[in-house]
Scaffold this motif. Structure first.
Motif, PDB file in Angstrom:
ATOM      1  N   THR A  42       6.388   0.763   2.421  1.00 50.95           N
ATOM      2  CA  THR A  42       5.346   0.397   1.650  1.00 50.95           C
ATOM      3  C   THR A  42       6.654  -0.983   0.448  1.00 50.95           C
ATOM      4  O   THR A  42       5.835  -2.012   0.157  1.00 50.95           O
ATOM      5  CB  THR A  42       5.737   1.834   0.619  1.00 50.95           C
ATOM      6  OG1 THR A  42       4.849   2.738   1.271  1.00 50.95           O
ATOM      7  CG2 THR A  42       4.255   0.992  -0.747  1.00 50.95           C
ATOM      8  N   THR A  45       6.139  -4.184   1.998  1.00 49.15           N
ATOM      9  CA  THR A  45       4.717  -4.693   2.271  1.00 49.15           C
ATOM     10  C   THR A  45       4.600  -4.892   0.458  1.00 49.15           C
ATOM     11  O   THR A  45       3.982  -6.165   0.588  1.00 49.15           O
ATOM     12  CB  THR A  45       3.462  -3.607   2.658  1.00 49.15           C
ATOM     13  OG1 THR A  45       3.352  -3.256   3.649  1.00 49.15           O
ATOM     14  CG2 THR A  45       1.852  -4.829   2.075  1.00 49.15           C
ATOM     15  N   LEU A  46       5.566  -4.646  -0.597  1.00 43.61           N
ATOM     16  CA  LEU A  46       4.928  -4.670  -1.579  1.00 43.61           C
ATOM     17  C   LEU A  46       6.125  -6.291  -2.012  1.00 43.61           C
ATOM     18  O   LEU A  46       5.247  -6.574  -3.044  1.00 43.61           O
ATOM     19  CB  LEU A  46       4.905  -4.036  -2.534  1.00 43.61           C
ATOM     20  CG  LEU A  46       3.667  -2.588  -2.568  1.00 43.61           C
ATOM     21  CD1 LEU A  46       4.327  -1.102  -3.557  1.00 43.61           C
ATOM     22  CD2 LEU A  46       2.920  -3.662  -2.828  1.00 43.61           C
ATOM     23  N   SER A 223      -1.773   6.938   2.843  1.00 48.69           N
ATOM     24  CA  SER A 223      -2.093   5.635   2.628  1.00 48.69           C
ATOM     25  C   SER A 223      -3.199   5.250   4.255  1.00 48.69           C
ATOM     26  O   SER A 223      -4.143   3.888   4.254  1.00 48.69           O
ATOM     27  CB  SER A 223      -0.725   4.994   3.448  1.00 48.69           C
ATOM     28  OG  SER A 223       0.328   4.516   2.748  1.00 48.69           O
ATOM     29  N   ARG A 345      -0.485  -0.804  -2.176  1.00 44.87           N
ATOM     30  CA  ARG A 345       0.410  -1.150  -0.674  1.00 44.87           C
ATOM     31  C   ARG A 345      -1.027  -1.489   0.405  1.00 44.87           C
ATOM     32  O   ARG A 345      -0.924  -2.431   0.899  1.00 44.87           O
ATOM     33  CB  ARG A 345       0.699  -0.236  -0.388  1.00 44.87           C
ATOM     34  CG  ARG A 345       1.155  -0.642   1.302  1.00 44.87           C
ATOM     35  CD  ARG A 345       0.509   0.250   2.244  1.00 44.87           C
ATOM     36  NE  ARG A 345       1.074  -0.314   3.483  1.00 44.87           N
ATOM     37  CZ  ARG A 345       2.316   0.351   4.145  1.00 44.87           C
ATOM     38  NH1 ARG A 345       3.241   1.055   4.184  1.00 44.87           N
ATOM     39  NH2 ARG A 345       2.628  -0.247   6.057  1.00 44.87           N
TER      40      ARG A 345
END
Length: 632
Positions: A42, A45-46, A223, A345
């Protein structure tokens, strides 16, 4: 002349250069992430947002500092209350109450100012980030080749550019700030709790452990559900868009209920996914609400015992629970902040699936230029097949050799599926050849920048598409260099040749907005405006894909007369589905199964080629039926 890979190798390379980040089936809308996206955490990705967030990063950090100061101020209030309880209230000296009152009031005002400062600092920059990301996404979509748009649903792209980016903006302005600040507040608050009583603090920390365990499990489950939900939103948007664009067809065939059932099915799938999301969040909230209450109860029992033993003053016990109360919101907020973060995300993954898509139609590193455009067009051993075509399938364009001299008009004829439209699309590089070359004035079109190439090429399609703007802007779309009287002159001339004088009868003439996709006009009117747009571009090569199919007999004859004047100076390649269109050409090329099997004058091919006579007779039958329908 630069060398390009041979047909076999190029086919292989092109087939592997499909969308490397997403595999989207346009007909079904099923979207799956690749392993690259799945491998990223996460945080990883961010972190990809940083290039877009960088200009706003200082203000976002300052917003975090302001929010953290507000939390620290809130944690100071229990300390003042402890002094108040152990001091004036225990001694009965009421005069000492007022100083504590003003201190608490001052701290409350400072906290409110800090919260207001946090909002002021982060809200505006987050909108700039959203705008930058949306512009970048739109620029990428404009740059990606037609093959990309063939594979992707428009609703999926729409949901990424609107709802996903809106979610990212809210997370930047609210989610990330509070998530970090509340986490730091919890850490500082736990230190303060230990300051008041290490035993009560230890009880509170141990009782909070289940929250972190549940939070980690929540991430893995949520997710997956969040990704499915956002993909289903894109599918639902596609259904709405298709039904709106196809409303005439649905009404004409009485299929509105069928479309509604399909929409309702997709909506029900999304509803089920949203319920699954809600259940996951509800389970997290159960622990977020239950654990603090249990911790409060245990600490209350232990605190009363400690106070009775003289190990803890009443003021310290009061301050402990006041501090724990301040920490309650940060602890409880972890639930919706985590769900918002995981939603974000997924939105970031979906955004970068488009930005990471490989563009197989790119500008050369060292582009060439055409200084003296003449319109000499040549196909040399040209091959093409779609990227996802199985290897055993034949090429749609299979080794075409064809040469058009400057100023020559060439008609392409062939049965349906012979490769006519595909061959035309290779000229402006809507698709790239997978073997051989397409040459313009002796230069491979892949050695020109796309901007320069398309300055020399004008196109008009059978399925004419107009934009939701004025007639003037639609016709002059390919001439951004013109303005004033010169632009008006070119527009009038193009409209005259295309027999589009009907525009002067519109409510505001050429300044009338034609509406979405020009659907307020008839098919023939749209075709004439699209033809005028191609003519106004004044290209050296004009590529026409049966641009007169929707015209009546008389209008077609007048348009052909006007086109003869244009075509005498411009190299033209025309897909012909009518014998009348063939008559415009100097020569005719016969396509059969992706190959040019004959080239010559119409009269010569009629006399010598059996397949050409068969194709022309089929065109004659279609043309005769159309004319009879018009006359009737």
């Amino acid at each position: 002349m630069s060398q390009h890979p041979p047909p076999t190798n190029t086919n292989t390379n092109t087939n592997t250069n499909t969308n490397t980040k997403t595999n989207t089936n346009k007909s079904t809308g099923n979207t799956t992430s690749t392993d690259t996206a799945d491998r990223l955490s996460t945080f990883g990705t961010l972190k990809r947002l940083y290039p877009f967030v960088k200009p706003a990063f200082p203000r976002i950090v300052l917003g975090m500092v302001a929010a953290l100061l507000a939390s620290v101020v809130a944690l100071l209030i229990p300390f003042v209350l402890q002094q108040l309880v152990d001091g004036p209230l225990s001694s009965g000296d009421s005069r000492q109450v007022w100083p504590a009152f003003w201190i608490v009031l001052g701290l409350g005002v400072v906290e409110a100012v800090m919260i207001m400062g946090r909002r002021w600092l982060v809200l505006t920059p987050s909108t700039h980030v959203e705008t930058s990301m949306r512009n970048g996404l739109y620029k990428k979509l404009q740059d990606l080749p037609v093959a990309f748009h063939d594979r992707w649903q428009s609703g999926q792209l729409l949901s990424r550019s609107v709802s996903d980016l809106s979610l990212i903006r809210r997370w930047l302005a609210f989610g990330i700030v509070l998530l970090i600040v509340n986490f730091l507040t919890i850490v500082v608050g736990f230190v303060v709790l230990f300051f008041y009583s290490w035993l009560l603090g230890l009880i509170f920390v141990v009782a909070s452990i289940p929250i972190w365990v549940v939070g980690l499990r929540f991430e893995n489950r949520y997710s997956v559900i969040a990704r499915r939900s956002q993909d289903q939103v894109g599918d639902l948007a596609t259904s709405v868009e298709e039904s709106v664009h196809g409303i005439r067809v649905l009404k004409a065939f009485g299929r509105g209920k069928h479309s509604l059932r399909d929409f309702a099915k997709r909506a029900e799938e999304l509803r089920g996914t949203e319920i699954e999301k809600s259940k996951a969040i509800a389970q997290l909230w159960l622990w977020l609400l239950l654990v603090p209450d249990v911790a409060f109860a245990l600490c209350l029992l232990a605190g009363i015992w400690l106070a009775s033993e003289g190990q803890l003053t009443v003021g310290e016990l009061f301050a402990f629970f006041a501090t724990a109360t301040v920490l309650r919101f940060p602890v409880e907020s972890i639930g919706f902040l985590l769900s918002m973060t995981f939603d974000t995300r997924t939105a970031v993954d979906r955004f970068f699936e488009v930005l990471d898509s490989v563009n197989t139609v790119t500008d050369p590193v060292e582009p060439k230029t055409i200084t003296n455009p003449r319109g000499h067009l040549e196909f040399r051993a040209t091959h093409f097949r779609y990227q996802d075509s199985p290897a055993q399938f034949a090429d749609l364009v299979d080794g075409v050799d064809l040469e058009l001299q400057p100023g020559e008009t060439m008609a392409l004829v062939g049965l349906t599926g012979s490769g006519k439209t595909t061959l035309l699309a290779l000229v402006p590089r809507l698709y790239d050849v997978t073997g051989g070359e397409v040459l313009l004035d002796g230069v491979d079109v892949r050695d020109l920048t796309r901007e320069e190439l398309r300055r020399h090429i004008g196109m008009a399609f059978e399925d004419a598409t107009l934009f939701s703007t004025t007639v003037r802007d639609n016709v002059l779309l390919g001439r951004p260099d013109l303005s004033g009287d010169e632009a008006d002159r070119v527009m009038r001339e193009a409209l005259d040749i295309a027999q589009a004088g009907f525009v002067h009868d519109l409510p505001e003439g050429v300044d009338t907005t034609v509406g979405e996709e020009g659907l307020s006009l008839s098919g023939g009117q749209r075709q004439r405006l699209a033809l005028a747009r191609a003519i106004a571009a004044r290209p050296s090569v004009l590529v026409l894909d049966d641009p007169l199919s929707a015209l009546d007999v008389d209008t077609e004859a007048r348009v052909e007369a006007g086109l003869r004047r244009v075509l005498s100076e411009t190299t033209s390649l025309i897909v012909a589905h009518r014998p009348s269109t063939v008559n415009l050409a100097d020569r005719v090329a016969l396509l059969e199964n992706g190959r040019v099997t004959a080239v010559g004058r119409h009269s010569d091919l009629i006399a010598t080629n059996d397949h050409y006579r068969y194709v022309i007779s089929s065109l004659d039958d279609d043309d005769r039926t159309t004319r009879e329908d018009v006359l009737a």
